[in-house]
Design a protein around this motif. Structure first.
Motif, PDB file in Angstrom:
ATOM      1  N   PHE A  52       0.864  -1.185   0.000  1.00 56.65           N
ATOM      2  CA  PHE A  52       0.000   0.000   0.000  1.00 56.65           C
ATOM      3  C   PHE A  52       0.895   1.227   0.000  1.00 56.65           C
ATOM      4  CE2 PHE A  52      -2.605  -3.319   1.774  1.00 56.65           C
ATOM      5  CZ  PHE A  52      -3.824  -3.116   1.153  1.00 56.65           C
ATOM      6  N   VAL A  53       0.766   2.048  -1.049  1.00 53.50           N
ATOM      7  CA  VAL A  53       1.569   3.261  -1.181  1.00 53.50           C
ATOM      8  C   VAL A  53       0.621   4.446  -0.984  1.00 53.50           C
ATOM      9  CG1 VAL A  53       3.100   4.625  -2.647  1.00 53.50           C
ATOM     10  CG2 VAL A  53       3.111   2.112  -2.807  1.00 53.50           C
ATOM     11  N   HIS A  54       0.735   5.103   0.169  1.00 56.97           N
ATOM     12  CA  HIS A  54      -0.110   6.269   0.457  1.00 56.97           C
ATOM     13  C   HIS A  54       0.559   7.527  -0.075  1.00 56.97           C
ATOM     14  CE1 HIS A  54      -3.062   4.105   2.755  1.00 56.97           C
ATOM     15  NE2 HIS A  54      -2.122   3.571   3.521  1.00 56.97           N
ATOM     16  N   GLN A  55      -0.270   8.371  -0.608  1.00 56.96           N
ATOM     17  CA  GLN A  55       0.226   9.591  -1.242  1.00 56.96           C
ATOM     18  C   GLN A  55       0.762  10.599  -0.237  1.00 56.96           C
ATOM     19  OE1 GLN A  55       0.229  10.207  -4.716  1.00 56.96           O
ATOM     20  NE2 GLN A  55      -0.167   8.014  -4.702  1.00 56.96           N
ATOM     21  N   SER A  56       1.907  11.141  -0.574  1.00 56.44           N
ATOM     22  CA  SER A  56       2.362  12.378   0.049  1.00 56.44           C
ATOM     23  C   SER A  56       1.830  13.449  -0.896  1.00 56.44           C
ATOM     24  CB  SER A  56       3.886  12.440   0.085  1.00 56.44           C
ATOM     25  OG  SER A  56       4.393  11.362   0.841  1.00 56.44           O
ATOM     26  N   TYR A  57       1.586  14.608  -0.423  1.00 59.11           N
ATOM     27  CA  TYR A  57       1.048  15.588  -1.354  1.00 59.11           C
ATOM     28  C   TYR A  57       1.734  16.929  -1.202  1.00 59.11           C
ATOM     29  CZ  TYR A  57      -1.864  17.225   2.542  1.00 59.11           C
ATOM     30  OH  TYR A  57      -2.305  17.696   3.753  1.00 59.11           O
ATOM     31  N   PHE A  58       1.727  17.635  -2.307  1.00 54.93           N
ATOM     32  CA  PHE A  58       2.166  19.021  -2.332  1.00 54.93           C
ATOM     33  C   PHE A  58       0.981  19.798  -2.847  1.00 54.93           C
ATOM     34  CE2 PHE A  58       3.665  22.807  -4.460  1.00 54.93           C
ATOM     35  CZ  PHE A  58       4.440  23.360  -3.467  1.00 54.93           C
ATOM     36  N   GLN A  59       0.514  20.700  -2.013  1.00 56.61           N
ATOM     37  CA  GLN A  59      -0.649  21.494  -2.381  1.00 56.61           C
ATOM     38  C   GLN A  59      -0.231  22.945  -2.425  1.00 56.61           C
ATOM     39  OE1 GLN A  59      -3.833  21.151   0.398  1.00 56.61           O
ATOM     40  NE2 GLN A  59      -5.216  22.410  -0.781  1.00 56.61           N
ATOM     41  N   SER A  60      -0.696  23.632  -3.425  1.00 54.54           N
ATOM     42  CA  SER A  60      -0.405  25.055  -3.573  1.00 54.54           C
ATOM     43  C   SER A  60      -1.735  25.797  -3.588  1.00 54.54           C
ATOM     44  CB  SER A  60       0.350  25.291  -4.877  1.00 54.54           C
ATOM     45  OG  SER A  60       0.677  26.645  -5.002  1.00 54.54           O
ATOM     46  N   GLU A  61      -1.817  26.861  -2.800  1.00 57.29           N
ATOM     47  CA  GLU A  61      -3.063  27.615  -2.708  1.00 57.29           C
ATOM     48  C   GLU A  61      -2.753  29.109  -2.727  1.00 57.29           C
ATOM     49  OE1 GLU A  61      -6.767  27.931   0.431  1.00 57.29           O
ATOM     50  OE2 GLU A  61      -5.643  26.057   0.320  1.00 57.29           O
ATOM     51  N   VAL A  62      -3.620  29.872  -3.365  1.00 58.51           N
ATOM     52  CA  VAL A  62      -3.490  31.328  -3.423  1.00 58.51           C
ATOM     53  C   VAL A  62      -4.689  31.933  -2.710  1.00 58.51           C
ATOM     54  CG1 VAL A  62      -3.377  33.365  -4.910  1.00 58.51           C
ATOM     55  CG2 VAL A  62      -2.250  31.242  -5.615  1.00 58.51           C
ATOM     56  N   VAL A  63      -4.434  32.838  -1.762  1.00 57.51           N
ATOM     57  CA  VAL A  63      -5.504  33.531  -1.043  1.00 57.51           C
ATOM     58  C   VAL A  63      -5.265  35.027  -1.180  1.00 57.51           C
ATOM     59  CG1 VAL A  63      -6.531  33.975   1.222  1.00 57.51           C
ATOM     60  CG2 VAL A  63      -5.883  31.654   0.597  1.00 57.51           C
ATOM     61  N   ARG A  64      -6.303  35.735  -1.594  1.00 55.16           N
ATOM     62  CA  ARG A  64      -6.236  37.195  -1.716  1.00 55.16           C
ATOM     63  C   ARG A  64      -7.194  37.790  -0.694  1.00 55.16           C
ATOM     64  NH1 ARG A  64      -6.022  34.960  -6.696  1.00 55.16           N
ATOM     65  NH2 ARG A  64      -4.296  35.582  -8.035  1.00 55.16           N
ATOM     66  N   ILE A  65      -6.660  38.666   0.155  1.00 58.07           N
ATOM     67  CA  ILE A  65      -7.491  39.326   1.156  1.00 58.07           C
ATOM     68  C   ILE A  65      -7.180  40.815   1.143  1.00 58.07           C
ATOM     69  CG2 ILE A  65      -7.646  37.288   2.645  1.00 58.07           C
ATOM     70  CD1 ILE A  65      -5.612  38.667   4.519  1.00 58.07           C
ATOM     71  N   CYS A  66      -8.051  41.579   1.785  1.00 56.79           N
ATOM     72  CA  CYS A  66      -7.811  43.009   1.961  1.00 56.79           C
ATOM     73  C   CYS A  66      -7.157  43.235   3.322  1.00 56.79           C
ATOM     74  CB  CYS A  66      -9.128  43.786   1.887  1.00 56.79           C
ATOM     75  SG  CYS A  66      -9.901  43.708   0.254  1.00 56.79           S
ATOM     76  N   GLN A  67      -6.397  44.271   3.398  1.00 57.80           N
ATOM     77  CA  GLN A  67      -5.687  44.599   4.642  1.00 57.80           C
ATOM     78  C   GLN A  67      -6.648  44.696   5.821  1.00 57.80           C
ATOM     79  OE1 GLN A  67      -3.574  48.264   4.229  1.00 57.80           O
ATOM     80  NE2 GLN A  67      -2.077  47.716   5.780  1.00 57.80           N
ATOM     81  N   GLN A  68      -7.855  45.200   5.596  1.00 53.84           N
ATOM     82  CA  GLN A  68      -8.799  45.341   6.703  1.00 53.84           C
ATOM     83  C   GLN A  68      -9.335  43.993   7.175  1.00 53.84           C
ATOM     84  OE1 GLN A  68      -9.922  46.586   3.591  1.00 53.84           O
ATOM     85  NE2 GLN A  68     -11.918  45.673   3.242  1.00 53.84           N
ATOM     86  N   ASP A  69      -9.047  42.903   6.426  1.00 57.58           N
ATOM     87  CA  ASP A  69      -9.483  41.563   6.842  1.00 57.58           C
ATOM     88  C   ASP A  69      -8.564  40.952   7.899  1.00 57.58           C
ATOM     89  OD1 ASP A  69     -11.597  41.688   5.044  1.00 57.58           O
ATOM     90  OD2 ASP A  69     -10.441  40.747   3.440  1.00 57.58           O
ATOM     91  N   LEU A  70      -7.424  41.605   8.162  1.00 56.21           N
ATOM     92  CA  LEU A  70      -6.495  41.102   9.189  1.00 56.21           C
ATOM     93  C   LEU A  70      -7.021  41.451  10.564  1.00 56.21           C
ATOM     94  CD1 LEU A  70      -3.117  42.099   7.526  1.00 56.21           C
ATOM     95  CD2 LEU A  70      -4.055  39.799   7.726  1.00 56.21           C
ATOM     96  N   PRO A  71      -6.924  40.592  11.566  1.00 55.04           N
ATOM     97  CA  PRO A  71      -6.341  39.257  11.509  1.00 55.04           C
ATOM     98  C   PRO A  71      -7.211  38.321  10.679  1.00 55.04           C
ATOM     99  CG  PRO A  71      -7.283  39.637  13.671  1.00 55.04           C
ATOM    100  CD  PRO A  71      -7.399  40.928  12.913  1.00 55.04           C
ATOM    101  N   TYR A  72      -6.531  37.387   9.987  1.00 55.85           N
ATOM    102  CA  TYR A  72      -7.176  36.456   9.072  1.00 55.85           C
ATOM    103  C   TYR A  72      -6.794  35.031   9.456  1.00 55.85           C
ATOM    104  CZ  TYR A  72      -8.301  34.052   4.709  1.00 55.85           C
ATOM    105  OH  TYR A  72      -8.807  33.185   3.788  1.00 55.85           O
TER     106      TYR A  72
END
Length: 177
Positions: A52-72
């Motif tokens: 049984f070979v279980h996957q290692s994964y590399f995930q890439s995600e992009v998040v765009r927020i506005c400065q007023q959303d901090l803390p996020y």
């Protein structure tokens, strides 16, 4: 002849993997693999390996927020005020115990809070400033103008308006012929 069944569970990042002198290359997938061996006495033996070979994964995600959303909050991470746009790398473990990497490209778009001062003479009214028109009866004061940036972030301008009244003087002039 000797026959045996065996089960081995590995992570994808453990490949290449060696079992009973048999090397499983990087592209190996989960499956049943017969491994033929010879015993010390010269007899053939077979191990039926359930790998049984279980996957290692590399995930890439992009998040765009506005400065007023901090803390996020993103997943289990809090980005506080003062956080900057950057690529953040998180090392995680999958449900099968395999190493995994998540790369987050966090883009923080600016929000603005500006102060501007405007002085106009009453004789200039109505007066156009940016996309606003100040009518004839405008008086001095502070206005808070809310806008949205091209990226959808809040921007606020505190506009301090001073309306200078016209000075009307009456003067009597007496002249001699």
């Amino acid at each position: 002849t000797y026959y045996r069944e065996d089960t081995v569970v590995i992570c994808q990042n453990d490949l290449p993997f060696t079992y009973a002198e048999h090397v499983f290359p990087v592209e190996t997938r989960t499956g049943s693999y017969p491994i033929s061996l010879q015993s010390q006495t010269g007899c053939d033996s077979v191990i039926q390996l359930q790998l049984f070979v279980h996957q290692s994964y590399f995930q890439s995600e992009v998040v765009r927020i506005c400065q007023q959303d901090l803390p996020y909050t993103w997943r289990d991470t809090i980005f506080n005020e003062g956080s900057v746009s950057d690529v953040y790398t998180f090392y995680r473990t999958s449900c099968h115990g395999c190493d995994s990497i998540v790369s987050l490209s966090l883009i923080i778009r600016p929000s603005y809070h500006e102060e501007e001062y405007l002085t106009i003479c009453r004789s200039e009214l109505p007066y156009q400033w940016r996309n606003m028109i100040f009518p004839i009866n405008t008086v001095s004061g502070t206005m808070t103008i809310s806008n949205t940036t091209a990226f959808g972030c809040d921007s606020v301008v505190d506009l301090y308006v001073t309306v200078l009244d016209m000075i009307v003087e009456e003067e009597t002039l007496t002249i001699c012929e």
